[in-house]
Design a protein around this motif. Structure first.
Motif, PDB file in Angstrom:
ATOM      1  N   GLU A   1       0.737  -1.098  -0.022  1.00 58.42           N
ATOM      2  CA  GLU A   1      -0.137  -0.042   0.088  1.00 58.42           C
ATOM      3  C   GLU A   1       0.846   1.334   0.002  1.00 58.42           C
ATOM      4  OE1 GLU A   1      -3.421   2.152   2.797  1.00 58.42           O
ATOM      5  OE2 GLU A   1      -2.776   0.299   3.362  1.00 58.42           O
ATOM      6  N   LEU A   2       1.944   1.325   0.782  1.00 53.89           N
ATOM      7  CA  LEU A   2       2.696   2.409   0.806  1.00 53.89           C
ATOM      8  C   LEU A   2       3.690   2.629  -0.374  1.00 53.89           C
ATOM      9  CD1 LEU A   2       4.157   2.093   4.607  1.00 53.89           C
ATOM     10  CD2 LEU A   2       2.321   3.698   3.532  1.00 53.89           C
ATOM     11  N   SER A   3       4.163   1.577  -0.876  1.00 57.82           N
ATOM     12  CA  SER A   3       4.955   1.827  -2.352  1.00 57.82           C
ATOM     13  C   SER A   3       4.089   2.162  -3.207  1.00 57.82           C
ATOM     14  CB  SER A   3       5.282   0.415  -2.590  1.00 57.82           C
ATOM     15  OG  SER A   3       4.514  -0.633  -2.736  1.00 57.82           O
ATOM     16  N   SER A   4       2.726   1.863  -3.368  1.00 57.24           N
ATOM     17  CA  SER A   4       1.803   2.377  -4.270  1.00 57.24           C
ATOM     18  C   SER A   4       1.641   3.745  -4.145  1.00 57.24           C
ATOM     19  CB  SER A   4       0.459   1.594  -4.157  1.00 57.24           C
ATOM     20  OG  SER A   4       0.689   0.418  -4.821  1.00 57.24           O
ATOM     21  N   LYS A   5       1.390   4.216  -2.864  1.00 51.23           N
ATOM     22  CA  LYS A   5       1.119   5.693  -2.418  1.00 51.23           C
ATOM     23  C   LYS A   5       2.578   6.302  -2.956  1.00 51.23           C
ATOM     24  CE  LYS A   5       0.078   8.780   1.269  1.00 51.23           C
ATOM     25  NZ  LYS A   5      -0.874   9.431   0.363  1.00 51.23           N
ATOM     26  N   ALA A   6       3.670   5.866  -2.613  1.00 55.18           N
ATOM     27  CA  ALA A   6       4.899   6.600  -2.936  1.00 55.18           C
ATOM     28  C   ALA A   6       5.021   6.737  -4.414  1.00 55.18           C
ATOM     29  CB  ALA A   6       6.089   5.936  -2.328  1.00 55.18           C
ATOM     30  N   VAL A   7       4.813   5.656  -5.194  1.00 57.07           N
ATOM     31  CA  VAL A   7       4.797   5.745  -6.906  1.00 57.07           C
ATOM     32  C   VAL A   7       3.750   6.691  -7.202  1.00 57.07           C
ATOM     33  CG1 VAL A   7       4.425   4.656  -8.866  1.00 57.07           C
ATOM     34  CG2 VAL A   7       5.549   3.513  -6.964  1.00 57.07           C
ATOM     35  N   ALA A   8       2.588   6.823  -6.632  1.00 56.89           N
ATOM     36  CA  ALA A   8       1.558   7.920  -7.058  1.00 56.89           C
ATOM     37  C   ALA A   8       1.932   9.338  -6.699  1.00 56.89           C
ATOM     38  CB  ALA A   8       0.110   7.493  -6.130  1.00 56.89           C
ATOM     39  N   GLU A   9       2.581   9.420  -5.696  1.00 57.28           N
ATOM     40  CA  GLU A   9       2.738  11.034  -5.122  1.00 57.28           C
ATOM     41  C   GLU A   9       3.880  11.502  -5.819  1.00 57.28           C
ATOM     42  OE1 GLU A   9       0.993  12.533  -3.597  1.00 57.28           O
ATOM     43  OE2 GLU A   9      -0.266  11.264  -2.412  1.00 57.28           O
ATOM     44  N   THR A  10       4.991  10.367  -6.164  1.00 53.63           N
ATOM     45  CA  THR A  10       6.341  10.896  -6.964  1.00 53.63           C
ATOM     46  C   THR A  10       5.830  11.149  -8.331  1.00 53.63           C
ATOM     47  OG1 THR A  10       7.697   9.483  -5.618  1.00 53.63           O
ATOM     48  CG2 THR A  10       8.486  10.061  -7.525  1.00 53.63           C
ATOM     49  N   THR A  11       4.970  10.391  -9.066  1.00 56.00           N
ATOM     50  CA  THR A  11       4.326  10.546 -10.331  1.00 56.00           C
ATOM     51  C   THR A  11       3.606  11.974 -10.382  1.00 56.00           C
ATOM     52  OG1 THR A  11       4.298   8.437 -10.660  1.00 56.00           O
ATOM     53  CG2 THR A  11       3.066   9.678 -12.072  1.00 56.00           C
ATOM     54  N   LYS A  12       2.821  12.301  -9.458  1.00 59.32           N
ATOM     55  CA  LYS A  12       2.205  13.668  -9.440  1.00 59.32           C
ATOM     56  C   LYS A  12       3.418  14.660  -9.253  1.00 59.32           C
ATOM     57  CE  LYS A  12      -1.306  16.020  -6.637  1.00 59.32           C
ATOM     58  NZ  LYS A  12      -2.249  16.115  -5.717  1.00 59.32           N
ATOM     59  N   LEU A  13       4.212  14.562  -8.491  1.00 59.91           N
ATOM     60  CA  LEU A  13       5.433  15.430  -8.510  1.00 59.91           C
ATOM     61  C   LEU A  13       6.058  15.570  -9.552  1.00 59.91           C
ATOM     62  CD1 LEU A  13       7.038  17.380  -6.802  1.00 59.91           C
ATOM     63  CD2 LEU A  13       8.571  15.504  -6.149  1.00 59.91           C
ATOM     64  N   GLU A  14       6.166  14.792 -10.232  1.00 64.23           N
ATOM     65  CA  GLU A  14       7.099  14.949 -11.547  1.00 64.23           C
ATOM     66  C   GLU A  14       6.120  15.657 -12.569  1.00 64.23           C
ATOM     67  OE1 GLU A  14       9.332  12.189 -14.789  1.00 64.23           O
ATOM     68  OE2 GLU A  14       8.202  11.203 -13.301  1.00 64.23           O
ATOM     69  N   GLU A  15       4.669  15.341 -12.734  1.00 63.46           N
ATOM     70  CA  GLU A  15       3.962  16.238 -13.657  1.00 63.46           C
ATOM     71  C   GLU A  15       3.682  17.473 -13.105  1.00 63.46           C
ATOM     72  OE1 GLU A  15       0.351  13.812 -12.863  1.00 63.46           O
ATOM     73  OE2 GLU A  15       0.770  12.132 -14.067  1.00 63.46           O
ATOM     74  N   MET A  16       3.982  17.986 -11.885  1.00 65.92           N
ATOM     75  CA  MET A  16       3.923  19.151 -11.575  1.00 65.92           C
ATOM     76  C   MET A  16       5.042  20.002 -11.784  1.00 65.92           C
ATOM     77  SD  MET A  16       1.723  18.585  -7.887  1.00 65.92           S
ATOM     78  CE  MET A  16       1.570  20.518  -7.448  1.00 65.92           C
ATOM     79  N   ALA A  17       6.215  19.230 -11.531  1.00 67.82           N
ATOM     80  CA  ALA A  17       7.599  19.926 -11.874  1.00 67.82           C
ATOM     81  C   ALA A  17       7.432  20.332 -13.213  1.00 67.82           C
ATOM     82  CB  ALA A  17       8.657  19.076 -11.367  1.00 67.82           C
ATOM     83  N   HIS A  18       7.085  19.304 -13.873  1.00 67.70           N
ATOM     84  CA  HIS A  18       6.938  19.821 -15.696  1.00 67.70           C
ATOM     85  C   HIS A  18       6.095  21.090 -16.039  1.00 67.70           C
ATOM     86  CE1 HIS A  18       9.691  16.661 -17.105  1.00 67.70           C
ATOM     87  NE2 HIS A  18       8.984  15.835 -16.589  1.00 67.70           N
ATOM     88  N   ALA A  19       5.075  20.839 -15.145  1.00 71.62           N
ATOM     89  CA  ALA A  19       4.044  22.081 -15.594  1.00 71.62           C
ATOM     90  C   ALA A  19       4.530  23.559 -15.009  1.00 71.62           C
ATOM     91  CB  ALA A  19       2.824  21.564 -14.472  1.00 71.62           C
TER      92      ALA A  19
END
Length: 239
Positions: free
Chosen positions: A157-175
């Motif tokens: 569960e935590l690893s899935s959350k970490a992947v999701a939050e890191t992916t969201k951060l990457e999208e925001m950093a590009h934005a």
């Protein structure tokens, strides 16, 4: 203050400079007492206290830098010959661009470390733990105990959350780079920074559930108390 003391002494030949200075200090303290705060200036309670006192509060770098280019502050800098308006505007733009660049570097460094070091290590540990539990259960001819299954489920569960939050951060950093001006500053200074905190919390939660030998980065305990930064540290072995 020195000019005001000289002015008052010149206006009253019988006045003593020390007495004049003390009276002036009293007046200034009485007038500006509200800016003195001896509590924790980093605590969120200060924001409420500052508002109560009628003081401005800058909660991040963009907000703080924006205060410098307010008309009254431009006038202040210019009146003392520190910086004229054009120079202050130029400095502001340079400082903001520097800040956004640092936010960008921090965000992509986090993303790179998470994707190439932490998440692969956690995935390997989950796989290893799952195999070990399955093997143990088959040997003793019994189901895996509930707490052990829960630990594995928590890691997943935590690893899935970490992947999701890191992916969201990457999208925001590009934005960030698709925005301009004040919108870009606010997005980098607030939205991206907040998402970094969220993603960091997700990764930190994984660290306490993984063996130190499996975690790819040095822990505080290892750095502070063993002098060993990584497994097999040459300097540590030499001791």
């Amino acid at each position: 203050m020195a000019d005001e003391i000289d002015k008052r002494v010149a206006a009253n030949k019988d006045a003593k400079r020390g007495d004049v200075a003390r009276e002036l200090v009293k007046e200034i303290l009485k007038k500006h007492q509200r800016i003195i705060f001896n509590g924790n200036g980093y605590d969120t309670a200060w924001h409420a206290e500052a508002a109560k006192r009628g003081l401005p509060t800058a909660r991040n770098t963009p907000e703080a830098l924006a205060l410098m280019v307010q008309p009254k502050n431009k006038k202040l800098f210019a009146s003392f010959g520190v910086m004229d308006e054009a120079t202050l505007d130029s400095r502001y733009n340079v400082w903001m661009e520097e800040y956004i660049t640092k936010v960008d570097i921090e965000a992509f460094s986090f993303i790179n470390i998470g994707n190439t070091m932490i998440l692969p290590a956690v995935t390997n540990w989950i796989s290893e733990l799952g195999s070990s539990l399955a093997t143990a259960a088959s040997v003793v001819k019994a189901d895996t105990p509930g707490p052990l299954k829960q630990r594995l489920a928590t890691l997943l569960e935590l690893s899935s959350k970490a992947v999701a939050e890191t992916t969201k951060l990457e999208e925001m950093a590009h934005a960030v780079h698709k925005k301009e001006g004040l919108e870009k500053q606010a997005f980098a200074g607030v939205e991206v920074r907040q998402q970094q905190v969220v993603a960091r919390a997700a990764v930190d939660a994984l660290e306490v559930l993984c063996p130190a030998s499996k975690w790819p980065l040095p822990s505080y305990h290892r750095m502070l108390f063993t002098g060993q930064v990584y497994e097999g540290d040459v300097h540590n072995e030499a001791r």
